[in-house]
Design a protein around this motif. Structure first.
Motif, PDB file in Angstrom:
ATOM      1  N   PHE A 173       2.538   6.048 -17.678  1.00  0.00           N
ATOM      2  CA  PHE A 173       2.589   5.878 -16.148  1.00  0.00           C
ATOM      3  C   PHE A 173       2.665   7.197 -15.428  1.00  0.00           C
ATOM      4  O   PHE A 173       2.154   7.354 -14.489  1.00  0.00           O
ATOM      5  CB  PHE A 173       3.459   4.978 -15.747  1.00  0.00           C
ATOM      6  N   ASN A 213       6.274   8.575  -9.326  1.00  0.00           N
ATOM      7  CA  ASN A 213       6.285   8.495 -11.041  1.00  0.00           C
ATOM      8  C   ASN A 213       5.561   9.659 -11.471  1.00  0.00           C
ATOM      9  O   ASN A 213       5.886   9.903 -12.800  1.00  0.00           O
ATOM     10  CB  ASN A 213       5.371   7.211 -10.962  1.00  0.00           C
ATOM     11  N   GLY A 271      -1.342   1.388 -10.590  1.00  0.00           N
ATOM     12  CA  GLY A 271      -0.345   1.594 -11.568  1.00  0.00           C
ATOM     13  C   GLY A 271       0.844   0.962 -11.246  1.00  0.00           C
ATOM     14  O   GLY A 271       1.697   0.179 -11.936  1.00  0.00           O
ATOM     15  N   TYR A 272       1.390   1.354 -10.037  1.00  0.00           N
ATOM     16  CA  TYR A 272       2.596   0.948  -9.574  1.00  0.00           C
ATOM     17  C   TYR A 272       2.630  -0.433  -9.310  1.00  0.00           C
ATOM     18  O   TYR A 272       3.690  -1.163  -9.424  1.00  0.00           O
ATOM     19  CB  TYR A 272       2.940   1.675  -8.325  1.00  0.00           C
ATOM     20  N   LEU A 273       1.566  -1.017  -8.575  1.00  0.00           N
ATOM     21  CA  LEU A 273       1.440  -2.558  -8.304  1.00  0.00           C
ATOM     22  C   LEU A 273       1.615  -3.216  -9.503  1.00  0.00           C
ATOM     23  O   LEU A 273       2.219  -4.285  -9.685  1.00  0.00           O
ATOM     24  CB  LEU A 273       0.148  -2.951  -7.795  1.00  0.00           C
ATOM     25  N   PHE A 274       1.138  -2.575 -10.972  1.00  0.00           N
ATOM     26  CA  PHE A 274       1.171  -3.424 -12.102  1.00  0.00           C
ATOM     27  C   PHE A 274       3.002  -3.534 -12.494  1.00  0.00           C
ATOM     28  O   PHE A 274       3.301  -4.589 -12.837  1.00  0.00           O
ATOM     29  CB  PHE A 274       0.452  -2.663 -13.067  1.00  0.00           C
ATOM     30  N   ARG A 275       3.317  -2.545 -12.054  1.00  0.00           N
ATOM     31  CA  ARG A 275       4.806  -2.578 -12.436  1.00  0.00           C
ATOM     32  C   ARG A 275       5.655  -3.410 -11.645  1.00  0.00           C
ATOM     33  O   ARG A 275       6.324  -4.211 -11.961  1.00  0.00           O
ATOM     34  CB  ARG A 275       5.756  -1.029 -12.029  1.00  0.00           C
ATOM     35  N   MET A 276       5.271  -3.631 -10.266  1.00  0.00           N
ATOM     36  CA  MET A 276       6.060  -4.416  -9.349  1.00  0.00           C
ATOM     37  C   MET A 276       5.701  -5.710  -9.591  1.00  0.00           C
ATOM     38  O   MET A 276       6.861  -6.342  -9.483  1.00  0.00           O
ATOM     39  CB  MET A 276       5.223  -3.958  -7.830  1.00  0.00           C
ATOM     40  N   MET A 277       4.621  -6.141  -9.815  1.00  0.00           N
ATOM     41  CA  MET A 277       4.035  -7.548 -10.223  1.00  0.00           C
ATOM     42  C   MET A 277       4.744  -7.798 -11.468  1.00  0.00           C
ATOM     43  O   MET A 277       5.116  -9.162 -11.500  1.00  0.00           O
ATOM     44  CB  MET A 277       2.622  -7.814 -10.234  1.00  0.00           C
ATOM     45  N   VAL A 304       0.772  -1.110  -0.138  1.00  0.00           N
ATOM     46  CA  VAL A 304      -0.080  -0.088   0.049  1.00  0.00           C
ATOM     47  C   VAL A 304       1.010   1.008   0.119  1.00  0.00           C
ATOM     48  O   VAL A 304       0.954   2.215  -0.852  1.00  0.00           O
ATOM     49  CB  VAL A 304      -1.006  -0.052   1.207  1.00  0.00           C
ATOM     50  N   ALA A 307       3.425   6.102  -6.778  1.00  0.00           N
ATOM     51  CA  ALA A 307       2.848   6.883  -7.868  1.00  0.00           C
ATOM     52  C   ALA A 307       3.228   8.247  -7.630  1.00  0.00           C
ATOM     53  O   ALA A 307       3.217   9.005  -8.540  1.00  0.00           O
ATOM     54  CB  ALA A 307       1.508   6.740  -7.672  1.00  0.00           C
ATOM     55  N   PRO A 350       3.542   1.310  -3.153  1.00  0.00           N
ATOM     56  CA  PRO A 350       2.804   1.836  -4.185  1.00  0.00           C
ATOM     57  C   PRO A 350       2.248   3.069  -4.281  1.00  0.00           C
ATOM     58  O   PRO A 350       2.479   4.167  -5.573  1.00  0.00           O
ATOM     59  CB  PRO A 350       1.754   0.782  -4.408  1.00  0.00           C
ATOM     60  N   VAL A 351       1.832   3.581  -3.028  1.00  0.00           N
ATOM     61  CA  VAL A 351       1.376   5.383  -3.250  1.00  0.00           C
ATOM     62  C   VAL A 351       2.374   6.092  -3.482  1.00  0.00           C
ATOM     63  O   VAL A 351       2.362   7.008  -4.116  1.00  0.00           O
ATOM     64  CB  VAL A 351       0.546   5.499  -1.912  1.00  0.00           C
ATOM     65  N   LEU A 402      -2.848   3.069  -6.412  1.00  0.00           N
ATOM     66  CA  LEU A 402      -1.794   1.979  -6.035  1.00  0.00           C
ATOM     67  C   LEU A 402      -1.603   0.945  -7.451  1.00  0.00           C
ATOM     68  O   LEU A 402      -0.531   0.410  -7.399  1.00  0.00           O
ATOM     69  CB  LEU A 402      -2.400   1.036  -4.815  1.00  0.00           C
ATOM     70  N   PHE A 457      -2.852   4.500 -17.916  1.00  0.00           N
ATOM     71  CA  PHE A 457      -2.135   3.487 -17.561  1.00  0.00           C
ATOM     72  C   PHE A 457      -2.326   2.451 -18.943  1.00  0.00           C
ATOM     73  O   PHE A 457      -0.955   1.807 -19.092  1.00  0.00           O
ATOM     74  CB  PHE A 457      -2.563   2.954 -16.258  1.00  0.00           C
TER      75      PHE A 457
END
Lengths: 285, 275
Positions: A254, A32, B121-127, A22, A29, A25-26, B119, A249
């Motif tokens: 991104f 990014n 977009g980044y989770l997609f990258r991460m996974m 959580v 972002a 990723p936040v 979350l 996306f």
């Protein structure tokens, strides 16, 4: 083993998961959003470029207006329907458990399934909505194909799917009201309706505020119902901010998508703060 | 009319309205799923058939049985781990008075306020970089994390109702924390654990955005994504099939809602709804 270290071990999974999936990723972002991060181009730091682009993007502006309007209308209706539902299921009657279970159904089934149901209700040629329109007014109308029709169809689907949640929160509030607050009113001879508006509703204010905040934050990020029912159409008139972010996306942008998602978060945060200030909930906690 | 009679009348009207509002779309779904032609309203007559239900299990290109299996597996493991980890943390937090506790609780709740899209977009990258795209793990990990704050809050409500003396006595007798937790707290808080499990399961079964972005085909795709992508061979929407698949997928959740309504009401309201 040291007792405190054992305690930390109990807390570790919670923190690890929330941190990794959580918070990271936040923050990711957020970072990014400061880069040009598009497929097939080298990643490049561009500062606030994505946000500047956002402020000049008419699709984004339209999405913000739509999202705010959609949230305002549907949350208002959900609160009203939620209060009504909670008032009914708070009473004692036979089969109350069954009715309470039925109230939960729209909440329990996937949003996508609810959205598909409503999409077919509003289906132009053979949906049940136009069946009644034809019978009553003789004129079928392509609801999902017109901006105002699509808007109202989305509101209907959203009110249906989220009123149970509002009703649950308000029911909890009603059950915790002390019965003594009604005693004086009964002595004064106030009727049922007057008691409801003069005593019950004001006493429920803190819990209504909580339901309002939860629902508004949730409504501002509306995504699945729109993607399924209208895809943002007709002509982008029902495109929410989340949908715009998802599409960015999807196109591999991104940086821009992240900027959009930061914008939703800020919007939700600001509105929650406004509510808290307006409701003066701080003093009551 | 006296007040009691008037109230009865209002209540009856309210119940009727509730049934109409909450149930009629579901009934519409059931009728369409059972009809041979989805356009029965404009045809003016309806033919009842089980064809749609047979079709979603027979038609291989729809992959519906895969979606159902994936959703059940992802939902089960997300619920299991979120309940376990939330329970462990809730136990410690309800057994300490440190000032940190309040900060933690509010912080964790604030975390759950983030919109999912921020979350995703980044989770997609991460996974993708972890090679986990289109696996159960790619869904279960974020679902656990996303539901943990919620699980923590519900369980803290239940655990704080269990007197501290009960497990403190066991600790003095030489049991370690984990033993005290598993032997004393878990059995006492079983209803709370059950409602947490149910709520997380329902959430994970229903989640859409993460599943849409983190899966690519029937090997990991869940029911909501599958149903949102249902298409006939020529791009038309097979409404009968969609409604049959929707009904089959919704049925377990509807049954959960009907049978466990008191746990769900209690869980969602943080233990505040009484019976």
């Amino acid at each position: 083993m040291n007792k405190h270290r054992a305690d930390l071990l109990f807390l570790a999974p919670l923190f690890l998961f929330v941190l990794l999936f959580v918070l990271v990723p936040v923050i990711g972002a957020l970072i990014n959003s400061l880069f040009r991060d598009v497929s097939f181009l080298p990643v490049k730091f561009t500062g606030l470029m994505n946000y500047i682009r956002l402020s000049g993007d008419s699709a984004f502006r339209k999405a913000v207006v739509f999202t705010l309007l959609f949230s305002a209308v549907s949350v208002f209706l959900e609160m009203a329907a939620g209060i009504l539902t909670a008032s009914v299921i708070n009473e004692e009657f036979r089969m109350r458990g069954l009715i309470r279970g039925i109230v939960l159904i729209p909440w329990a089934i996937p949003n996508v399934i609810g959205a598909r149901m409503w999409q077919f209700i509003y289906q132009f040629e053979y949906g049940v909505h136009n069946f009644f329109m034809k019978a009553l007014f003789g004129m079928p109308e392509n609801w999902l194909g017109s901006p105002a029709g699509a808007f109202s169809a989305l509101v209907a689907a959203d009110v249906w799917r989220t009123t149970p949640f509002v009703a649950i929160i308000i029911l909890a509030g009603m059950q915790n009201l002390p019965t003594s607050i009604y005693d004086q009113a009964k002595v004064d001879g106030a009727g049922m309706i007057a008691r409801f508006f003069r005593i019950t509703l004001p006493a429920l204010k803190p819990i209504l505020l909580i339901a309002l905040i939860f629902r508004t934050i949730d409504a501002l990020r509306i995504f699945d119902v729109i993607l399924v029912m209208t895809g943002g159409g007709p002509g982008g008139t029902t495109s929410s901010i989340s949908l715009l972010g998802y599409k960015a996306f999807l196109q591999g942008d991104f940086g821009y998508g992240s900027a959009i998602s930061v914008a939703i978060f800020l919007l939700a945060f600001v509105i929650a703060m406004v509510y808290l200030k307006a409701g003066r909930i701080k003093e009551e906690i | 009319m006296n007040e009691a009679g008037f109230k009865k009348l209002l209540l009856g009207a309210g119940i009727a309205l509730i049934l109409l509002f909450y149930l009629s779309p579901v009934i519409w779904m059931a009728v369409v799923s059972l009809s041979k032609n989805a356009d029965f309203l404009s045809r003016g007559r309806i033919e009842i058939t089980c064809e749609n239900f047979k079709n979603i299990f027979r038609e291989r290109t729809l992959y519906f049985p895969f979606y159902l299996k994936n959703s059940l597996i992802v939902g089960f493991f997300s619920a299991l781990f979120a309940t376990l980890f939330g329970g462990l943390a809730a136990y410690i937090l309800t057994r300490t008075d440190s000032r940190l506790k309040k900060i933690l609780m509010v912080g964790v709740l604030a975390v759950s306020m983030f919109p999912q899209i921020s979350l995703a977009g980044y989770l997609f990258r991460m996974m993708t970089s972890a090679g986990l795209i289109n696996t159960y793990t790619a869904l279960i990990l974020p679902y656990i994390s996303w539901c943990l704050p919620f699980a923590l809050w519900i369980l803290m409500g239940y655990f704080s109702q269990i007197p501290r003396d009960i497990d403190a006595a066991a600790l003095i007798d030489g049991a370690d924390r984990f033993r005290a937790f598993s032997r004393i707290i878990v059995p006492l808080a079983l209803p709370g654990l059950l409602s947490t499990f149910l709520l997380v399961f329902i959430f994970a079964f229903n989640e859409f955005l993460f599943a849409l972005m983190l899966t690519t085909d029937h090997n990991a795709r869940t029911v909501p994504v599958g149903i949102s992508l249902f298409e006939g061979l020529h791009g038309e929407l097979p409404w009968g099939n969609i409604m049959a698949a929707s009904l089959i997928s919704a049925l377990p959740l509807i049954l959960l809602a009907l049978f466990f309504q008191r746990y769900i009401f209690k869980g969602l309201s943080g233990g505040a709804v009484k019976q």
